[in-house]
Design an enzyme around this catalytic site. Structure first.
Site, PDB file in Angstrom:
ATOM      1  N   THR A  27      29.206  -3.911  22.435  1.00 50.63           N
ATOM      2  CA  THR A  27      28.394  -3.780  23.684  1.00 50.63           C
ATOM      3  C   THR A  27      27.783  -4.989  24.217  1.00 50.63           C
ATOM      4  O   THR A  27      27.410  -6.114  23.320  1.00 50.63           O
ATOM      5  CB  THR A  27      27.585  -2.786  24.009  1.00 50.63           C
ATOM      6  OG1 THR A  27      26.516  -3.122  22.949  1.00 50.63           O
ATOM      7  CG2 THR A  27      28.280  -1.420  23.483  1.00 50.63           C
ATOM      8  N   ASP A  28      27.587  -4.992  25.659  1.00 52.86           N
ATOM      9  CA  ASP A  28      26.718  -6.176  26.499  1.00 52.86           C
ATOM     10  C   ASP A  28      25.036  -5.682  26.206  1.00 52.86           C
ATOM     11  O   ASP A  28      25.152  -4.717  25.244  1.00 52.86           O
ATOM     12  CB  ASP A  28      27.070  -6.440  27.732  1.00 52.86           C
ATOM     13  CG  ASP A  28      27.189  -5.439  28.363  1.00 52.86           C
ATOM     14  OD1 ASP A  28      26.521  -4.366  28.035  1.00 52.86           O
ATOM     15  OD2 ASP A  28      27.726  -5.429  29.691  1.00 52.86           O
ATOM     16  N   LEU A  29      24.266  -6.343  26.755  1.00 51.63           N
ATOM     17  CA  LEU A  29      22.955  -6.103  26.673  1.00 51.63           C
ATOM     18  C   LEU A  29      22.593  -4.555  27.355  1.00 51.63           C
ATOM     19  O   LEU A  29      21.690  -4.211  26.889  1.00 51.63           O
ATOM     20  CB  LEU A  29      22.224  -7.032  27.307  1.00 51.63           C
ATOM     21  CG  LEU A  29      21.983  -8.401  26.278  1.00 51.63           C
ATOM     22  CD1 LEU A  29      21.333  -9.405  27.150  1.00 51.63           C
ATOM     23  CD2 LEU A  29      21.588  -8.224  25.226  1.00 51.63           C
ATOM     24  N   GLY A  30      23.452  -4.345  28.302  1.00 48.07           N
ATOM     25  CA  GLY A  30      23.291  -3.231  29.047  1.00 48.07           C
ATOM     26  C   GLY A  30      23.889  -2.008  27.897  1.00 48.07           C
ATOM     27  O   GLY A  30      24.050  -0.850  28.658  1.00 48.07           O
ATOM     28  N   VAL A  32      27.249  -1.452  27.526  1.00 48.17           N
ATOM     29  CA  VAL A  32      28.425  -1.128  28.107  1.00 48.17           C
ATOM     30  C   VAL A  32      29.581  -1.922  27.046  1.00 48.17           C
ATOM     31  O   VAL A  32      29.111  -3.197  26.756  1.00 48.17           O
ATOM     32  CB  VAL A  32      28.556  -1.518  29.534  1.00 48.17           C
ATOM     33  CG1 VAL A  32      29.774  -1.268  30.059  1.00 48.17           C
ATOM     34  CG2 VAL A  32      27.765  -0.522  30.403  1.00 48.17           C
TER      35      VAL A  32
END
Length: 154
Positions: A27-30, A32
């Site tokens: 995932t990314d920092l969010g 997602v």
């Protein structure tokens, strides 16, 4: 459940099912899933499909027979996958030719379509030239495609 062996997917009819969980590394920092990681999920499922079909891709590479390479990939991202989601990659051989295969893949979360992809692979020599797929592999693929009547809803 055997804890000392890696997870393996399996076939239901002509469809190969491969389950996975989204980890923080995906995932990314969010939270997602990063777009390129969907391609990794699809690759794992295709590799597992070959193994479940009785094809030893590694042995073919080591013997110098050849290797599959992706020549085209189209993916539609429909819904975001998120950290800790449980996903299923459903893989079907749509078209089998002497040198290449067209493979349809869907990534599902429960019954919700997350991503839809079509991937074309070609069998190549160690030097990167197109080569006919081994006849015994083509026979295995034909048997799998013949299982379409047992296809569940996806």
């Amino acid at each position: 459940m055997e804890l000392k062996k890696p997870y393996q997917g399996g076939f239901i009819g002509d469809a190969h099912y491969f389950a996975l969980r989204v980890y923080i590394e995906d995932t990314d920092l969010g939270g997602v899933v990063y777009h390129a990681n969907y391609l990794r999920f699809l690759e794992r499922a295709r590799s597992d499909m070959l193994r479940a079909s009785g094809i030893d891709h590694r042995a073919a590479i080591e013997r110098g027979e050849g290797v599959y390479a992706v020549t085209e990939a189209r993916i539609k991202y429909l819904k975001p996958a998120r950290l800790d989601d449980e996903l299923i990659v459903v893989t079907r051989l749509e078209e089998v030719r002497r040198i290449s295969c067209v493979i349809a893949q869907k990534i599902l979360r429960n019954d919700e379509l997350v991503a839809d992809a079509v991937v074309k692979i070609a069998f190549l020599t160690p030097e990167g030239r197109p080569r006919r797929q081994p006849p015994q592999w083509l026979e295995k693929f034909e048997r799998i495609q013949g299982q379409a009547d047992a296809r569940p809803e996806t």
